[in-house]
Design an enzyme around this catalytic site. Structure first.
Site, PDB file in Angstrom:
ATOM      1  N   CYS A   1      -0.402   4.171  -6.425  1.00 23.72           N
ATOM      2  CA  CYS A   1      -1.539   3.600  -5.703  1.00 23.72           C
ATOM      3  C   CYS A   1      -1.726   2.166  -6.196  1.00 23.72           C
ATOM      4  O   CYS A   1      -1.547   1.898  -7.398  1.00 23.72           O
ATOM      5  CB  CYS A   1      -2.798   4.425  -5.958  1.00 23.72           C
ATOM      6  SG  CYS A   1      -4.278   3.729  -5.191  1.00 23.72           S
ATOM      7  N   CYS A  41       0.836  -1.201   0.000  1.00 26.03           N
ATOM      8  CA  CYS A  41       0.000   0.000   0.000  1.00 26.03           C
ATOM      9  C   CYS A  41       0.880   1.264   0.000  1.00 26.03           C
ATOM     10  O   CYS A  41       1.791   1.387   0.826  1.00 26.03           O
ATOM     11  CB  CYS A  41      -0.859  -0.037   1.253  1.00 26.03           C
ATOM     12  SG  CYS A  41      -1.932   1.375   1.463  1.00 26.03           S
TER      13      CYS A  41
END
Ligand code: DGL
Length: 270
Positions: free
Chosen positions: A189, A76
């Site tokens: 992302c 992440c």
């Protein structure tokens, strides 16, 4: 210390988007045993505070260390920008920690000096200013342009990509003056590899699109081979845990991993 070649690789994310990183790892390291943890109970991390993400990251890391992971990959971006330094210290010699930002910094240092580079990601990733900090620590001569694009992750999760709606939202974001004339654009992302083609189409080949999941997977490969930690076991098994199980998360795994994945419930927030 979990530095045995047969030990698993732990990968964690705020949810199932990090399966794009797991998939890139599986492609380049097909013999490795992967343990994935998606913190679906706290999704999205992109809107959370740094302190909250750090607390979640430590708790998930404990699970991965209990499972004897030799490397912990923070898939992440929001968690990579909030928790990497803390986790590195916390984990110490027990395991190696890899994030999804530093491998991209290496690519920038090698190939993109004296260029303009755009970065799109969550609000947390952009607000952390992590890329600019690392850039100045490395003394790189790059004009960085960051833009938070918070609609993109939920858009992709709802299956809106490669269609008219996604093209319009992508166009709206990428035409922001902040990203004017970028030579390269970093997909900062977990979800964005799914819209890479649309982003490439928007730029019509004039801007290089840099995929952080591939950079992180390559960096993991380089680390394991340099440390003699590559698993030569021919039949790896993978496990996928989520902190809050729902059928719709399970159904969405195919989108991010290219194949359906069975999610196991692993509640750690009591
Ligand atoms: N995994 C997050 C990231 O890469 C995107 C989704 C979220 O906000 O949790 O920043």
């Amino acid at each position: 210390m979990n530095n045995h070649s047969e030990n698993p690789i732990g990968i964690f994310d705020s949810g199932i988007g990090g399966l794009t990183v797991a998939h890139a790892i599986k492609d380049i390291l097909p013999h490795e045993h992967l343990i994935y943890f998606g913190d679906t109970a706290h999704l999205p991390y992109g809107d959370k505070s740094e302190a909250a993400i750090q607390a979640y990251s430590v708790k998930i890391t404990n699970v991965l260390l209990q499972k004897k992971c030799k490397v912990i990959v923070i898939a992440c971006h929001s968690a990579s920008s909030a928790s990497y330094e803390l986790l590195k210290e916390y984990v110490g010699k027990e395991a190696h920690v890899i994030n999804v930002i530093d491998p991209m910094m290496e690519i920038l240092a090698r190939n993109f000096q004296q260029t303009t580079v755009g970065i799109i990601g969550t609000k947390r990733t952009v607000q952390s200013n992590i890329y600019a900090k690392k850039l100045s620590a490395k003394n790189l001569d790059i004009d960085l342009r960051m833009l938070a694009t918070p609609l993109l992750a939920p858009m992709i999760e709802e299956g809106f990509f490669n269609n008219q709606i996604s093209r319009e939202i992508i166009t709206q974001y990428l035409s922001d003056p902040q990203l004017g004339n970028v030579d390269a654009l970093i997909l900062a992302c977990t979800h964005y590899p799914l819209i890479k083609k649309e982003i490439e189409e928007y730029y019509g080949g004039k801007t290089k699109i840099l995929d952080s999941s591939l950079a992180a997977a390559q960096s993991l490969y380089d680390y394991l081979s340099s440390q003699n930690l590559l698993n030569v076991h021919p039949h790896p098994s993978h496990q996928f845990f989520v902190s809050d199980y729902t059928e719709s998360f399970e159904a969405a795994t195919r989108m991010f991993f290219d194949e359906a994945v069975h999610l196991e419930s692993y509640p750690i927030w009591n």
